[in-house]
Write a protein that holds these residues in place. Structure first.
Motif, mmCIF file in Angstrom:
data_model
loop_
_atom_site.group_PDB
_atom_site.id
_atom_site.type_symbol
_atom_site.label_atom_id
_atom_site.label_comp_id
_atom_site.label_asym_id
_atom_site.label_seq_id
_atom_site.Cartn_x
_atom_site.Cartn_y
_atom_site.Cartn_z
ATOM 1 N N TYR A 50 18.460 -29.292 4.427
ATOM 2 C CA TYR A 50 19.601 -29.279 3.831
ATOM 3 C C TYR A 50 20.661 -29.972 4.846
ATOM 4 C CZ TYR A 50 18.898 -26.494 -0.092
ATOM 5 O OH TYR A 50 18.489 -26.290 -1.536
ATOM 6 N N GLY A 102 24.771 -18.518 2.402
ATOM 7 C CA GLY A 102 24.109 -19.706 1.785
ATOM 8 C C GLY A 102 25.118 -20.573 1.327
ATOM 9 N N CYS A 103 26.301 -20.778 1.972
ATOM 10 C CA CYS A 103 27.426 -21.463 1.423
ATOM 11 C C CYS A 103 27.299 -22.676 1.296
ATOM 12 C CB CYS A 103 28.755 -21.161 2.361
ATOM 13 S SG CYS A 103 28.198 -21.862 4.011
ATOM 14 N N ASP A 124 25.179 -20.249 6.608
ATOM 15 C CA ASP A 124 24.186 -20.829 6.112
ATOM 16 C C ASP A 124 23.340 -21.289 7.303
ATOM 17 O OD1 ASP A 124 24.055 -22.755 3.256
ATOM 18 O OD2 ASP A 124 22.666 -23.365 4.957
ATOM 19 N N ILE A 125 21.944 -21.485 6.756
ATOM 20 C CA ILE A 125 21.006 -21.841 8.025
ATOM 21 C C ILE A 125 21.242 -23.164 8.526
ATOM 22 C CG2 ILE A 125 19.385 -22.892 6.284
ATOM 23 C CD1 ILE A 125 17.328 -21.430 7.858
ATOM 24 N N ALA A 158 23.331 -19.489 10.752
ATOM 25 C CA ALA A 158 22.394 -18.413 10.921
ATOM 26 C C ALA A 158 21.265 -18.295 9.782
ATOM 27 C CB ALA A 158 23.067 -16.947 11.045
ATOM 28 N N CYS A 160 19.747 -16.463 7.519
ATOM 29 C CA CYS A 160 20.161 -15.271 7.020
ATOM 30 C C CYS A 160 19.105 -14.267 6.634
ATOM 31 C CB CYS A 160 21.222 -15.178 5.918
ATOM 32 S SG CYS A 160 22.556 -16.064 6.622
ATOM 33 N N GLN A 181 24.450 -18.062 -3.929
ATOM 34 C CA GLN A 181 24.342 -18.884 -5.067
ATOM 35 C C GLN A 181 23.272 -19.925 -4.899
ATOM 36 O OE1 GLN A 181 25.583 -17.882 -7.727
ATOM 37 N NE2 GLN A 181 27.331 -16.613 -7.041
ATOM 38 N N TYR A 186 14.763 -18.693 -1.383
ATOM 39 C CA TYR A 186 14.227 -19.242 -0.224
ATOM 40 C C TYR A 186 13.672 -17.979 0.680
ATOM 41 C CZ TYR A 186 16.287 -23.494 -1.393
ATOM 42 O OH TYR A 186 16.694 -24.864 -2.069
HETATM 43 C C1 LIG Z 1 20.928 -25.073 -3.330
HETATM 44 S S1 LIG Z 1 21.893 -24.842 -2.081
HETATM 45 C C2 LIG Z 1 23.081 -23.817 -2.644
HETATM 46 C C3 LIG Z 1 24.542 -23.908 -1.712
HETATM 47 C C4 LIG Z 1 25.617 -23.153 -2.313
HETATM 48 N N1 LIG Z 1 25.383 -21.849 -2.316
HETATM 49 C C5 LIG Z 1 25.819 -23.561 -3.655
HETATM 50 O O1 LIG Z 1 25.719 -22.875 -4.700
HETATM 51 O O2 LIG Z 1 26.346 -24.897 -3.771
HETATM 52 C C6 LIG Z 1 20.948 -23.541 -0.915
HETATM 53 C C7 LIG Z 1 21.633 -23.354 0.330
HETATM 54 O O3 LIG Z 1 21.037 -21.999 0.940
HETATM 55 C C8 LIG Z 1 20.837 -22.377 2.172
HETATM 56 N N2 LIG Z 1 19.678 -21.565 2.681
HETATM 57 C C9 LIG Z 1 18.326 -21.504 2.328
HETATM 58 N N3 LIG Z 1 17.771 -20.629 3.150
HETATM 59 C C10 LIG Z 1 18.538 -19.823 4.048
HETATM 60 C C11 LIG Z 1 18.409 -18.832 5.027
HETATM 61 N N4 LIG Z 1 17.508 -18.291 5.236
HETATM 62 N N5 LIG Z 1 19.786 -18.568 5.588
HETATM 63 C C12 LIG Z 1 20.936 -19.074 5.188
HETATM 64 N N6 LIG Z 1 21.110 -19.968 4.368
HETATM 65 C C13 LIG Z 1 20.134 -20.483 3.760
HETATM 66 C C14 LIG Z 1 20.446 -23.874 2.295
HETATM 67 O O4 LIG Z 1 20.732 -24.272 3.545
HETATM 68 C C15 LIG Z 1 21.492 -24.290 1.478
HETATM 69 O O5 LIG Z 1 22.885 -24.561 1.894
#
Ligand SMILES: C[S@@+](CC[C@H](N)C(=O)[O-])C[C@H]1O[C@@H](n2cnc3c(N)ncnc32)[C@H](O)[C@@H]1O
Length: 371
Positions: A50, A102-103, A124-125, A158, A160, A181, A186
């Motif tokens: 990402y 996971g913004c 978000d990670i 972070a 999460c 969302q 994941y």
């Molecule tokens: C498909 S994108 C969706 C982004 C946003 N929620 C949207 O709807 O536009 C998935 C997101 O999940 C985040 N993500 C995946 N695993 C994660 C974790 N363990 N902790 C935090 N964020 C995570 C990714 O970095 C990515 O930004």
């Protein structure tokens, strides 16, 4: 990770001692196993993936083959977020606090603004995404009308599925809504990660608060996999591939999803009844779970959702102005053509190409509420 390492070490120890292997050998083997546990963990891959995804401009986005599917997904999230915020207000909350788990790059910031929330925590990670999300927020604030009160916000990088957000969030209030969302899948890499993600989603919710989200429907994925002779299914727009079929573990059931030729990082099946069961530990009751197709059919009946759909360009006009559809193949629009032939149908109609619809209809939408 430490707990997991220790558990693996114990397992290896017990097994190897059983085979008469000495302690010295066991120490060496444990190191190998621990390295493997670290290498096999997909968090770093997800963050890297990402972080490297380029933010494409509005023009490039509007020329994409999946522009209408993206707009459709955004419409669906807008409807979900709008309706849940209405319920929060009906429940008496005037100061609405939200966690966007996971913004990403902040694709939902405008939805939170439209919903008139008071405070937003974005986590978000992927650090690059969090930075972009923060810049978008600052920009939004700068450009807002002087008498519009924009929500305050915090931004946290972070994992999460491993770290507890409660230790990182500065504002001490509880949340009215946690929105997750296209993220939860994941975390189903293993039980510990799914558990931590769920704790982050639900632990800081107020009683009556909502946990909402979107994720691929495991039943739909397996149904389509079992219907092929292959380990891969999809079309010109998306591809899903599994390493094997016939047996599907509750956690760590990995598959690859590539969309519009972008190969994504591995995802994991979220077996929904299990998520529902796990959520009960946090006093969460499932209020709604619908496939995207069901959600769409229900919501599109309401005028205000339909007019938002037009505004967001969430469906392609058929026949298109000028006769050129977004995907250049008439078989992609057979269903629309057939619909147009029905009595009383006014042209043009709104549709998605067959390929985009096959991709979008993999997902489901859910709402949990804290008791
Ligand atoms: C498909 S994108 C969706 C982004 C946003 N929620 C949207 O709807 O536009 C998935 C997101 O999940 C985040 N993500 C995946 N695993 C994660 C974790 N363990 N902790 C935090 N964020 C995570 C990714 O970095 C990515 O930004």
């Amino acid at each position: 990770m430490e707990g997991l390492k220790r558990k693996r070490e114990e397992e290896v120890n017990n097994r190897l001692h059983g085979y008469g292997v000495s302690d010295e050998h066991v120490v060496c083997l444990c190191v190998i196993v621990c390295v493997c546990v670290q290498v096999c963990d997909h968090s770093a891959k997800v963050a890297r993936h990402y972080n490297c995804l380029q933010e494409v401009g509005l023009q490039a986005r509007s020329q994409s083959r999946i522009v209408f599917m993206r707009n459709f997904n955004n419409w669906l999230k807008s409807v979900l977020i709008g309706e849940v915020l209405d319920q929060v207000r009906e429940g008496g909350s005037q100061q609405v606090s939200v966690l966007d788990l996971g913004c990403g790059k902040g694709g939902d910031l405008l939805k939170w603004r439209r919903g008139g929330i008071t405070h937003l925590v974005c986590a978000d990670i992927a650090a690059v995404s969090v930075d972009q999300c923060q810049s978008r927020y600052e920009e939004m604030k700068k450009k807002s009308h002087f008498n519009e009160k924009i929500f305050s916000a915090e931004f946290i990088t972070a994992d999460c599925s491993k770290e507890l957000l409660s230790e990182k969030i500065q504002s001490s209030q509880l949340f009215d809504v946690c929105s997750c969302q296209f993220v939860f899948h994941y975390s189903f890499e293993n039980e510990q990660k799914a558990e931590t993600m769920l704790k982050n989603a639900c632990d800081q919710l107020k009683p009556g608060g909502f946990f909402i989200g979107t994720t691929p429907d495991a039943f739909e994925l397996i149904k389509r996999l079992e219907a092929t002779d292959d380990l891969t299914f999809g079309n010109d727009v998306f591809q899903v591939s599994f390493p094997s079929k016939g047996s599907y573990p509750l956690f760590g059931c990995q598959y690859h999803f590539s969309l519009d030729q972008v190969v994504n990082v591995p995802e994991f099946l979220v077996y929904f009844p299990l998520l529902e069961h796990m959520a009960k530990r946090y006093n969460m009751r499932l209020v709604m779970k619908q496939r995207f197709s069901e959600f769409f059919e229900e919501k599109v009946k309401k005028d205000h959702h339909r007019s938002l759909m037009m505004k967001m360009n969430a469906m392609e006009s058929f026949p298109a102005d000028g006769g050129c559809q977004n995907i250049d193949s008439s078989s992609e629009y057979d269903h629309a053509q057939e619909h147009c032939g029905r009595e009383g149908v006014k042209l043009p109609v709104g549709t998605l190409s067959r390929s985009e619809w096959e991709a979008a209809s993999i997902y489901l939408v859910f709402v949990f509420q804290k008791l």
